[in-house]
Write a protein that holds these residues in place. Structure first.
Motif, short mmCIF file in Angstrom:
data_model
loop_
_atom_site.label_atom_id
_atom_site.label_comp_id
_atom_site.label_asym_id
_atom_site.label_seq_id
_atom_site.Cartn_x
_atom_site.Cartn_y
_atom_site.Cartn_z
N VAL A 235 0.86 -1.18 0.00
CA VAL A 235 0.00 0.00 0.00
C VAL A 235 0.90 1.23 0.00
O VAL A 235 1.75 1.39 0.88
CB VAL A 235 -0.94 0.02 1.23
N LYS A 236 0.69 2.08 -1.00
CA LYS A 236 1.51 3.28 -1.14
C LYS A 236 1.16 4.28 -0.04
O LYS A 236 0.00 4.59 0.18
CB LYS A 236 1.24 3.91 -2.51
N GLU A 237 2.18 4.78 0.66
CA GLU A 237 1.97 5.77 1.70
C GLU A 237 2.26 7.16 1.13
O GLU A 237 3.15 7.31 0.30
CB GLU A 237 2.87 5.50 2.89
N PRO A 238 1.52 8.19 1.59
CA PRO A 238 1.77 9.55 1.10
C PRO A 238 3.11 10.06 1.62
O PRO A 238 3.63 9.57 2.61
CB PRO A 238 0.60 10.35 1.67
N PRO A 239 3.69 11.09 0.95
CA PRO A 239 4.93 11.69 1.44
C PRO A 239 4.74 12.23 2.86
O PRO A 239 3.63 12.52 3.28
CB PRO A 239 5.19 12.86 0.47
N ASN A 240 5.82 12.38 3.56
CA ASN A 240 5.76 12.79 4.97
C ASN A 240 5.77 14.31 5.13
O ASN A 240 6.61 14.87 5.81
CB ASN A 240 6.92 12.15 5.73
N PHE A 241 4.81 15.00 4.50
CA PHE A 241 4.66 16.43 4.70
C PHE A 241 4.09 16.69 6.08
O PHE A 241 3.37 15.85 6.62
CB PHE A 241 3.69 17.03 3.67
N LYS A 242 4.36 17.86 6.62
CA LYS A 242 3.71 18.28 7.86
C LYS A 242 2.25 18.57 7.51
O LYS A 242 1.96 19.43 6.69
CB LYS A 242 4.39 19.52 8.42
N ARG A 243 1.33 17.85 8.09
CA ARG A 243 -0.09 17.95 7.76
C ARG A 243 -0.78 19.00 8.60
O ARG A 243 -1.39 18.72 9.62
CB ARG A 243 -0.77 16.59 7.91
N VAL A 244 -0.62 20.25 8.17
CA VAL A 244 -1.25 21.41 8.81
C VAL A 244 -2.02 22.14 7.72
O VAL A 244 -1.45 22.48 6.68
CB VAL A 244 -0.18 22.34 9.42
N PRO A 245 -3.31 22.38 7.93
CA PRO A 245 -4.08 23.06 6.89
C PRO A 245 -3.60 24.49 6.67
O PRO A 245 -3.18 25.15 7.63
CB PRO A 245 -5.51 23.02 7.39
N PRO A 246 -3.65 24.95 5.43
CA PRO A 246 -3.26 26.34 5.16
C PRO A 246 -4.29 27.31 5.73
O PRO A 246 -5.43 26.95 5.98
CB PRO A 246 -3.23 26.41 3.63
#
Length: 151
Positions: free
Chosen positions: A26-37
């Motif tokens: 299962v492909k995992e998304p990149p490890n961006f900081k998940r904070v809404p703009p």
């Protein structure tokens, strides 16, 4: 054939070690900081309302990051344009009277164009049933047995 499921659900029903129930990775998304703009202060009222409507759901799914601000703003303003055009057509009708006779109301074309753009932007965030399924898709890992029907 079943519908593509989000990555989190594939993992939940999976075999463990990051694989789905069929043993595929299962492909995992990149490890961006998940904070809404933060919403831009220049959004129109309708666009700001759309921002307020979609951001909480996208945030719950950990789909947003600060870098998404421009695309999300464009999506929301495109929604606003679509709403304005549809309301104008509802008020004034599908056609206008011109020297050449009856012509399509210009807002019909604006709504149609905005609708196409809206679908494209919405696809970036999984904001349609089809786009939602695509968010969880796994790329080809090169394994020959990963799909017995391709070839």
């Amino acid at each position: 054939m079943g519908a593509q499921q989000p990555a989190a659900l594939q993992l939940l029903k999976g075999r463990g070690n990051g694989t789905d129930s069929g043993g595929r990775k299962v492909k995992e998304p990149p490890n961006f900081k998940r904070v809404p703009p933060t919403a831009p202060d220049w959004l129109s009222a309708e666009a700001a309302a759309e921002w307020a409507r979609v951001v909480p759901g996208l945030q719950r799914l950990d789909l947003l990051k600060e870098e998404d601000r421009a695309v999300l703003a464009a999506y929301c303003e495109t929604w606003s344009t679509y709403v304005v055009a549809v309301r104008l057509v509802a008020t004034e009708g599908l056609t206008i009277e011109a020297k050449q006779g009856m012509l399509p109301h210009p807002a019909v074309g604006i709504a149609r164009s905005a609708g196409r753009e809206l679908r494209a932007f919405a696809g970036q965030f999984g904001l349609s049933p089809v786009a939602e399924m695509a968010l969880g898709q796994v790329g080809d890992d090169g394994a020959e047995d990963s799909n017995p029907f391709s070839g």
